[in-house]
Design a protein around this motif. Structure first.
Motif, PDB file in Angstrom:
ATOM      1  N   ALA A  58     -18.734  32.088 -24.519  1.00  0.00           N
ATOM      2  CA  ALA A  58     -19.284  32.167 -23.160  1.00  0.00           C
ATOM      3  C   ALA A  58     -20.562  31.331 -23.044  1.00  0.00           C
ATOM      4  N   THR A  59     -21.416  31.395 -24.032  1.00  0.00           N
ATOM      5  CA  THR A  59     -22.655  30.616 -24.019  1.00  0.00           C
ATOM      6  C   THR A  59     -22.349  29.117 -23.985  1.00  0.00           C
ATOM      7  N   ASN A  60     -21.399  28.679 -24.799  1.00  0.00           N
ATOM      8  CA  ASN A  60     -21.041  27.257 -24.816  1.00  0.00           C
ATOM      9  C   ASN A  60     -20.435  26.820 -23.493  1.00  0.00           C
ATOM     10  N   GLU A  61     -19.651  27.669 -22.851  1.00  0.00           N
ATOM     11  CA  GLU A  61     -19.079  27.333 -21.548  1.00  0.00           C
ATOM     12  C   GLU A  61     -20.180  27.165 -20.500  1.00  0.00           C
ATOM     13  N   VAL A  62     -21.148  28.057 -20.497  1.00  0.00           N
ATOM     14  CA  VAL A  62     -22.255  27.966 -19.546  1.00  0.00           C
ATOM     15  C   VAL A  62     -23.052  26.690 -19.802  1.00  0.00           C
ATOM     16  N   LEU A  63     -23.348  26.385 -21.060  1.00  0.00           N
ATOM     17  CA  LEU A  63     -24.103  25.171 -21.383  1.00  0.00           C
ATOM     18  C   LEU A  63     -23.341  23.915 -20.967  1.00  0.00           C
ATOM     19  N   ALA A  64     -22.027  23.911 -21.132  1.00  0.00           N
ATOM     20  CA  ALA A  64     -21.227  22.753 -20.736  1.00  0.00           C
ATOM     21  C   ALA A  64     -21.282  22.542 -19.228  1.00  0.00           C
ATOM     22  N   VAL A  65     -21.175  23.606 -18.454  1.00  0.00           N
ATOM     23  CA  VAL A  65     -21.229  23.493 -16.995  1.00  0.00           C
ATOM     24  C   VAL A  65     -22.612  23.005 -16.552  1.00  0.00           C
ATOM     25  N   VAL A  66     -23.654  23.543 -17.143  1.00  0.00           N
ATOM     26  CA  VAL A  66     -25.011  23.115 -16.793  1.00  0.00           C
ATOM     27  C   VAL A  66     -25.209  21.644 -17.153  1.00  0.00           C
ATOM     28  N   ALA A  67     -24.689  21.206 -18.291  1.00  0.00           N
ATOM     29  CA  ALA A  67     -24.818  19.804 -18.691  1.00  0.00           C
ATOM     30  C   ALA A  67     -24.134  18.886 -17.687  1.00  0.00           C
ATOM     31  N   VAL A  68     -22.955  19.264 -17.204  1.00  0.00           N
ATOM     32  CA  VAL A  68     -22.252  18.461 -16.196  1.00  0.00           C
ATOM     33  C   VAL A  68     -23.060  18.431 -14.900  1.00  0.00           C
ATOM     34  N   PHE A  69     -23.600  19.562 -14.503  1.00  0.00           N
ATOM     35  CA  PHE A  69     -24.426  19.604 -13.286  1.00  0.00           C
ATOM     36  C   PHE A  69     -25.615  18.663 -13.412  1.00  0.00           C
ATOM     37  N   VAL A  70     -26.315  18.723 -14.530  1.00  0.00           N
ATOM     38  CA  VAL A  70     -27.512  17.903 -14.716  1.00  0.00           C
ATOM     39  C   VAL A  70     -27.151  16.422 -14.759  1.00  0.00           C
ATOM     40  N   ALA A  71     -26.053  16.092 -15.426  1.00  0.00           N
ATOM     41  CA  ALA A  71     -25.676  14.691 -15.589  1.00  0.00           C
ATOM     42  C   ALA A  71     -25.110  14.068 -14.314  1.00  0.00           C
TER      43      ALA A  71
END
Length: 117
Positions: A58-71
């Motif tokens: 779950a933590t990795n999924e949240v980090l991946a979504v945030v990374a896409v948002f930021v990028a």
């Protein structure tokens, strides 16, 4: 599969007593063991006997979504105002993840330079 609404269980007056809806950290002290519910009534997502085996996923999924948002996305306060940190005082922090007391309105657009990606 069994799903339990932890907020309901954590605020059950029958399990925790009349102050179930209040933040009372002393209820977990050793000297209060006889006054509190059995340990199995505390069903936290991230600790104790019910530690979630999927927490890393779950933590990795949240980090991946945030990374896409930021990028790829620009996020601004709706209406061009200033960022104001939302408060979470209306949430019982002992029972659930804190929720903002009000809506956080933003305008989202694609980041310049990544339109074709």
């Amino acid at each position: 599969m069994l799903q339990m609404p932890s907020r309901v269980v954590h605020q059950d007056v029958g399990l925790w007593g009349a102050d179930a809806g209040e933040f009372e950290p002393r209820r977990f002290l050793a000297e209060n063991r006889g006054k509190r519910a059995k340990d199995v009534c505390f069903r936290a997502f991230g600790g104790g006997k019910t530690l979630c085996p999927g927490r890393h996923f779950a933590t990795n999924e949240v980090l991946a979504v945030v990374a896409v948002f930021v990028a790829r996305l620009e996020m601004r306060v709706a209406g061009g105002g200033e960022w104001v940190m939302p408060t979470g005082e209306g949430t019982n922090v002992a029972a659930v993840v804190m929720e903002p007391d009000g809506d956080v309105e933003v305008e989202v657009s694609g980041r310049e330079g990544v339109e074709g990606v």
